[in-house]
Design an enzyme around this catalytic site. Structure first.
Site, PDB file in Angstrom:
ATOM      1  N   CYS A   1      38.747  62.330   5.922  1.00  0.00           N
ATOM      2  CA  CYS A   1      38.898  60.888   6.166  1.00  0.00           C
ATOM      3  C   CYS A   1      39.927  60.290   5.211  1.00  0.00           C
ATOM      4  O   CYS A   1      40.241  60.880   4.168  1.00  0.00           O
ATOM      5  CB  CYS A   1      37.550  60.174   6.022  1.00  0.00           C
ATOM      6  SG  CYS A   1      37.095  59.747   4.322  1.00  0.00           S
TER       7      CYS A   1
ATOM      8  N   CYS B   1      36.279  66.673   3.178  1.00  0.00           N
ATOM      9  CA  CYS B   1      36.306  65.641   4.217  1.00  0.00           C
ATOM     10  C   CYS B   1      37.756  65.206   4.453  1.00  0.00           C
ATOM     11  O   CYS B   1      38.523  65.023   3.503  1.00  0.00           O
ATOM     12  CB  CYS B   1      35.457  64.443   3.794  1.00  0.00           C
ATOM     13  SG  CYS B   1      35.556  63.033   4.923  1.00  0.00           S
TER      14      CYS B   1
ATOM     15  N   ASP C   1      19.854  42.088  30.623  1.00  0.00           N
ATOM     16  CA  ASP C   1      18.439  42.451  30.599  1.00  0.00           C
ATOM     17  C   ASP C   1      17.734  41.655  29.514  1.00  0.00           C
ATOM     18  O   ASP C   1      18.371  40.943  28.738  1.00  0.00           O
ATOM     19  CB  ASP C   1      18.274  43.949  30.313  1.00  0.00           C
ATOM     20  CG  ASP C   1      18.735  44.306  28.894  1.00  0.00           C
ATOM     21  OD1 ASP C   1      19.699  43.675  28.398  1.00  0.00           O
ATOM     22  OD2 ASP C   1      18.141  45.202  28.278  1.00  0.00           O
TER      23      ASP C   1
ATOM     24  N   HIS D   1      35.138  56.146   5.837  1.00  0.00           N
ATOM     25  CA  HIS D   1      34.482  57.441   5.596  1.00  0.00           C
ATOM     26  C   HIS D   1      33.263  57.615   6.500  1.00  0.00           C
ATOM     27  O   HIS D   1      33.097  58.667   7.136  1.00  0.00           O
ATOM     28  CB  HIS D   1      34.051  57.587   4.135  1.00  0.00           C
ATOM     29  CG  HIS D   1      33.171  58.781   3.930  1.00  0.00           C
ATOM     30  ND1 HIS D   1      33.667  60.059   3.772  1.00  0.00           N
ATOM     31  CD2 HIS D   1      31.812  58.904   3.934  1.00  0.00           C
ATOM     32  CE1 HIS D   1      32.650  60.911   3.679  1.00  0.00           C
ATOM     33  NE2 HIS D   1      31.523  60.227   3.768  1.00  0.00           N
TER      34      HIS D   1
ATOM     35  N   CYS E   1      38.657  60.082   1.488  1.00  0.00           N
ATOM     36  CA  CYS E   1      38.483  61.338   0.754  1.00  0.00           C
ATOM     37  C   CYS E   1      39.802  62.076   0.530  1.00  0.00           C
ATOM     38  O   CYS E   1      39.922  62.855  -0.417  1.00  0.00           O
ATOM     39  CB  CYS E   1      37.498  62.250   1.496  1.00  0.00           C
ATOM     40  SG  CYS E   1      35.795  61.641   1.450  1.00  0.00           S
TER      41      CYS E   1
ATOM     42  N   ASP F   1      28.418  45.113  25.517  1.00  0.00           N
ATOM     43  CA  ASP F   1      27.014  44.896  25.858  1.00  0.00           C
ATOM     44  C   ASP F   1      26.905  43.572  26.602  1.00  0.00           C
ATOM     45  O   ASP F   1      27.858  42.802  26.666  1.00  0.00           O
ATOM     46  CB  ASP F   1      26.109  44.962  24.632  1.00  0.00           C
ATOM     47  CG  ASP F   1      26.386  43.869  23.622  1.00  0.00           C
ATOM     48  OD1 ASP F   1      27.124  42.930  23.950  1.00  0.00           O
ATOM     49  OD2 ASP F   1      25.859  43.952  22.502  1.00  0.00           O
ATOM     50  N   SER F   2      25.752  43.308  27.176  1.00  0.00           N
ATOM     51  CA  SER F   2      25.657  42.223  28.159  1.00  0.00           C
ATOM     52  C   SER F   2      25.304  40.868  27.575  1.00  0.00           C
ATOM     53  O   SER F   2      25.356  39.862  28.259  1.00  0.00           O
ATOM     54  CB  SER F   2      24.578  42.578  29.180  1.00  0.00           C
ATOM     55  OG  SER F   2      23.308  42.629  28.537  1.00  0.00           O
TER      56      SER F   2
ATOM     57  N   ASP G   1      25.236  54.145  19.826  1.00  0.00           N
ATOM     58  CA  ASP G   1      25.950  53.170  18.995  1.00  0.00           C
ATOM     59  C   ASP G   1      24.986  52.667  17.942  1.00  0.00           C
ATOM     60  O   ASP G   1      23.768  52.666  18.154  1.00  0.00           O
ATOM     61  CB  ASP G   1      26.462  51.980  19.822  1.00  0.00           C
ATOM     62  CG  ASP G   1      25.371  50.948  20.078  1.00  0.00           C
ATOM     63  OD1 ASP G   1      25.335  49.913  19.380  1.00  0.00           O
ATOM     64  OD2 ASP G   1      24.519  51.190  20.965  1.00  0.00           O
TER      65      ASP G   1
ATOM     66  N   GLN H   1      13.973  49.475  30.351  1.00  0.00           N
ATOM     67  CA  GLN H   1      13.141  48.800  29.359  1.00  0.00           C
ATOM     68  C   GLN H   1      11.670  49.173  29.586  1.00  0.00           C
ATOM     69  O   GLN H   1      11.345  49.885  30.525  1.00  0.00           O
ATOM     70  CB  GLN H   1      13.333  47.279  29.445  1.00  0.00           C
ATOM     71  CG  GLN H   1      14.707  46.778  29.007  1.00  0.00           C
ATOM     72  CD  GLN H   1      14.924  46.835  27.500  1.00  0.00           C
ATOM     73  OE1 GLN H   1      14.033  47.208  26.730  1.00  0.00           O
ATOM     74  NE2 GLN H   1      16.126  46.457  27.068  1.00  0.00           N
TER      75      GLN H   1
END
Length: 381
Positions: free
Chosen positions: A311, A309, A143, A340, A314, A89-90, A271, A194
């Site tokens: 992962c 699961c 920004d 997880h 698990c 990110d900026s 994200d 924005q």
């Protein structure tokens, strides 16, 4: 290069080819602010839990250890031993989050470091230079993220300045990618839409930045104070004015439900710190709702966090054992919970892509939300 593979309504199934590999979208980027996922998660772990893209923070890496240091060490990929795509990110979000420590001017933003108080200046050119030093796969334009409920006049002026900053970012990125000592000469640039909750400002800004022929487009300034309904309304109104043949990124969002709603509205990239932050506090995502391992009812529970699961947590450990680790403040407990949660998010994105490939995303979304909300209500009862 972005390729739109198929659409279901506004939902997009695509892929973005980058110098560090092809990203299958929709995708959830795993957040590693300071070049590491909080919770003692290694880059080897990220490979094993199906992470496609790691996200790092320009401002934080500029402050510590310093982007020049990372450049001398061969760039962020070599620094953190990760050979898949990275988005940086900026630093623009820190204009919002460090409001008490900054001053915004046309040339850029003056900060006081949250670490040692030293004065820092960051403008469009500085942000691009820092991200070029980091050599990330995708760089975000600089920004200002205005508060969701800011006054209209403030937002209009802020968005106009963000547009001017974007033009400067693009020019500087083109210059940097042409330099001999630039590590990643194929660095991509995403612009950021924005406008707070003012849809007319959002739409006008989307039209303006769409004309700039960038590599991708983000929607910023959401999940910062508005309701979910207001956020979805902004997406409904704004996304149609962003190029469908470029990736669309909804920044800092969100819950599994937010992601499903975002995909339906044409978003490719997501994200959020939720899976890692919640994991470190014993709050775990499952297909049967969210559970809190600190609850006493899990003290003798020999089941994994979620049956079936795959992962690392698990596959081997019980709820009872992980609960014990958390209560004993053992780092392993947090680590297993974070692994997880990230597996859950990455797997959900895989399921979304499969559903889009099969032309049944609408049905998948309905089933997923119903199952999670019904089970979640039972957990909270």
């Amino acid at each position: 290069m972005y390729r739109l593979i198929r659409q279901e309504g506004r939902a997009k199934r695509g892929e973005l080819v980058t110098v560090h590999g092809t990203i299958q979208t929709p995708v959830f980027m795993n957040v590693g602010t300071a070049a590491a996922i909080k919770g003692a998660v290694s880059t080897e772990d990220l490979e094993q839990i199906k992470t496609q893209v790691e996200l790092s923070n320009t401002y934080h890496l500029h402050v510590r250890p310093g982007d020049e240091v990372i450049k001398k060490l061969g760039g962020l990929h070599r620094f953190m031993s990760w050979n898949r795509p990275i988005l940086t990110d900026s630093g623009g979000f820190q204009v919002f989050s460090l409001a008490t420590l900054r001053k915004i001017k046309e040339e850029g933003v003056y900060f006081h470091s949250h670490v040692d108080g030293r004065k820092i200046f960051m403008g469009p050119e500085e942000s691009m230079r820092i991200q070029s030093n980091l050599a990330s796969t995708i760089a975000m334009a600089f920004d200002e993220c205005a508060p969701a409920k800011a006054e209209r006049d403030y937002v209009e002026n802020s968005v106009a300045r963000t547009t001017r900053w974007l033009a400067r970012c693009k020019a500087e990125m083109e210059r940097l990618n042409g330099l001999e000592d630039t590590i990643n000469k194929s660095q991509l640039l995403f612009g950021i839409n924005q406008g707070a909750v003012y849809t007319d400002i959002r739409i006008e800004h989307a039209k303006r930045i769409a004309e700039m022929e960038l590599d991708g487009y983000a929607i910023g300034g959401l999940a910062v104070g508005e309701t979910h309904e207001e956020m979805y309304h902004v997406l409904d109104e704004t996304v149609p004015y962003l190029p469908a043949d470029k990736p669309t990124y909804l920044m800092g969002v969100g819950t599994p439900a937010n992601i499903l709603e975002g995909v339906e509205r044409g978003v490719d990239f997501f994200d959020c710190v939720y899976p890692t932050r919640n994991g470190r506090h014993g709050h775990l995502y499952t297909n049967h709702g969210k559970i809190n391992l600190f609850n006493a009812k899990y003290e003798l529970d020999t089941r994994p966090i979620e049956e079936g699961c795959g992962c690392p947590a698990c596959r081997r450990y019980s709820r009872a054992y992980i609960r014990h680790l958390l209560k004993a403040k053992e780092m392993l407990g947090m680590r297993l919970c974070v692994l997880h949660n990230l597996w859950f998010y990455n797997t959900m994105m895989e399921e979304i892509r499969d559903a889009l490939d099969a032309g049944r995303f609408a049905a998948y979304k309905k089933e997923k939300l119903e199952r999670m909300s019904a089970a979640g209500a039972e957990e909270n009862a």
